[in-house]
Design a protein around this motif. Structure first.
Motif, PDB file in Angstrom:
ATOM      1  N   ASP A  71      -8.249  56.540  -7.432  1.00 16.35           N
ATOM      2  CA  ASP A  71      -6.792  56.445  -7.384  1.00 16.35           C
ATOM      3  C   ASP A  71      -6.271  56.191  -5.970  1.00 16.35           C
ATOM      4  OD1 ASP A  71      -6.651  56.966 -10.097  1.00 16.35           O
ATOM      5  OD2 ASP A  71      -6.621  59.149  -9.787  1.00 16.35           O
ATOM      6  N   ASN A  86      -8.956  39.751  -9.949  1.00 19.03           N
ATOM      7  CA  ASN A  86      -8.277  40.974 -10.380  1.00 19.03           C
ATOM      8  C   ASN A  86      -7.618  40.795 -11.752  1.00 19.03           C
ATOM      9  OD1 ASN A  86      -7.157  43.499 -10.523  1.00 19.03           O
ATOM     10  ND2 ASN A  86      -5.557  43.135  -8.978  1.00 19.03           N
ATOM     11  N   PHE A 126      -7.679  42.994 -14.121  1.00 19.83           N
ATOM     12  CA  PHE A 126      -7.434  44.308 -14.711  1.00 19.83           C
ATOM     13  C   PHE A 126      -5.952  44.676 -14.606  1.00 19.83           C
ATOM     14  CE2 PHE A 126     -11.760  44.311 -13.015  1.00 19.83           C
ATOM     15  CZ  PHE A 126     -12.488  44.634 -14.150  1.00 19.83           C
ATOM     16  N   THR A 127      -5.490  45.358 -15.628  1.00 16.06           N
ATOM     17  CA  THR A 127      -4.127  45.891 -15.599  1.00 16.06           C
ATOM     18  C   THR A 127      -4.077  47.264 -14.934  1.00 16.06           C
ATOM     19  OG1 THR A 127      -4.483  46.811 -17.812  1.00 16.06           O
ATOM     20  CG2 THR A 127      -3.467  44.621 -17.661  1.00 16.06           C
ATOM     21  N   SER A 128      -5.215  47.944 -14.893  1.00 12.67           N
ATOM     22  CA  SER A 128      -5.294  49.262 -14.274  1.00 12.67           C
ATOM     23  C   SER A 128      -6.003  49.153 -12.922  1.00 12.67           C
ATOM     24  CB  SER A 128      -6.065  50.240 -15.184  1.00 12.67           C
ATOM     25  OG  SER A 128      -6.300  51.463 -14.522  1.00 12.67           O
ATOM     26  N   THR A 129      -5.377  49.701 -11.906  1.00  8.42           N
ATOM     27  CA  THR A 129      -5.988  49.703 -10.574  1.00  8.42           C
ATOM     28  C   THR A 129      -7.244  50.557 -10.543  1.00  8.42           C
ATOM     29  OG1 THR A 129      -3.774  49.478  -9.609  1.00  8.42           O
ATOM     30  CG2 THR A 129      -5.548  50.142  -8.136  1.00  8.42           C
ATOM     31  N   GLN A 130      -7.285  51.594 -11.337  1.00 16.25           N
ATOM     32  CA  GLN A 130      -8.441  52.474 -11.360  1.00 16.25           C
ATOM     33  C   GLN A 130      -9.689  51.725 -11.840  1.00 16.25           C
ATOM     34  OE1 GLN A 130      -7.830  55.975 -13.728  1.00 16.25           O
ATOM     35  NE2 GLN A 130      -9.723  56.963 -13.038  1.00 16.25           N
ATOM     36  N   HIS A 131      -9.546  50.920 -12.881  1.00 16.36           N
ATOM     37  CA  HIS A 131     -10.688  50.144 -13.379  1.00 16.36           C
ATOM     38  C   HIS A 131     -11.166  49.146 -12.333  1.00 16.36           C
ATOM     39  CE1 HIS A 131      -9.300  50.992 -17.791  1.00 16.36           C
ATOM     40  NE2 HIS A 131      -9.916  52.017 -17.235  1.00 16.36           N
ATOM     41  N   HIS A 175     -10.953  49.517  -9.132  1.00 13.42           N
ATOM     42  CA  HIS A 175     -11.635  50.266  -8.081  1.00 13.42           C
ATOM     43  C   HIS A 175     -13.046  50.656  -8.509  1.00 13.42           C
ATOM     44  CE1 HIS A 175      -7.661  51.583  -5.903  1.00 13.42           C
ATOM     45  NE2 HIS A 175      -7.871  50.272  -5.911  1.00 13.42           N
TER      46      HIS A 175
END
Length: 240
Positions: free
Chosen positions: A27, A140, A142-147, A149
């Motif tokens: 995160d 990039n 992905f819609t989620s930054t966590q994924h 990362h």
């Protein structure tokens, strides 16, 4: 150990450390990523400059370490100074870094073939994985930054471990190649020295003809005494 690519070793350890960080703190904000990346580029650039001046002139003449170091330091300073502009490019830069690791493995593949080793296909697989992961990180999707990362963390750890293995393996092969070459040169010099010292034997034995000059023996001259000569003369006169 002096033949090891220390810059590649340091960068591989940096990849692993960054990858572990992304896994432990998925995160993390983009501002923190930008700061870490900026300082990392500056640190690697300084190491490259130090390595450039530590090497001899012959080793540094055909290398671009000084130029590459200045480029890294410039990008690192740019990342720290221009936050809003660089934050949009941070994942693109990380993706490109991971792809560069894949390109390095392609060069390692060519190097192993030149050394006569049969590990070329392994390096091709490692290179393709790094290039693909870097490309995904740069795009990039992905819609989620966590994924994202998690992907970056796994790609960085993979790139760091594979680069570390590749650098140590190629350095070991280089040492073995130089040792074998020195041994061959020494054996060739010893063989040439033996050929010079060995004398060439003649094809046939020379025949020695000794001529002995035989000198005829002279008969000893009989010595006639004076008395015998006088007696002979007197006897001749009496007969007359």
């Amino acid at each position: 150990m002096k033949n090891i690519k220390w810059t590649a070793i340091v960068m591989a350890l940096g990849y692993i450390a960054a990858g572990v960080y992304f896994f432990m703190f998925p995160d993390t904000s983009e501002d923190m990523i930008r700061t870490i990346l900026g300082f990392a580029l500056i640190g690697v650039g300084i190491i490259n400059i130090i390595a450039y001046f530590v090497r001899s002139n012959e080793e540094s003449f055909l290398r671009d370490d000084f130029k590459d170091a200045l480029i890294m330091i410039t990008i690192g300073c740019f990342a720290l100074a221009f936050k809003e502009l660089f934050i949009e490019l941070v994942y693109l830069v990380i993706g490109i870094i991971i792809m560069i690791s894949g390109y390095s493995k392609l060069q390692d593949c060519v190097d192993t073939w030149r050394f006569g080793a049969n590990h070329g296909p392994l390096y091709i697989v490692l290179a393709l994985v790094s290039i693909a992961a870097g490309l995904v990180a740069a795009i990039n999707p992905f819609t989620s930054t966590q994924h994202l990362h998690y992907l970056i963390g796994g790609a960085l750890i993979f790139s760091g471990v594979s680069d570390l293995f590749s650098s140590i393996y190629l350095s070991t092969k280089m040492v073995q190649l130089k040792s074998a070459r020195r041994k061959e040169e020494q054996e060739a010099m010893e063989a040439a020295a033996e050929e010079e010292t060995v004398s060439v034997e003649p094809a046939f034995e020379p025949i020695s003809i000794e001529t002995v000059a035989s000198i005829p023996e002279e008969k000893p001259v009989e010595e006639v005494s004076v008395e015998e000569t006088v007696a002979e003369d007197s006897s001749e006169n009496t007969q007359e």
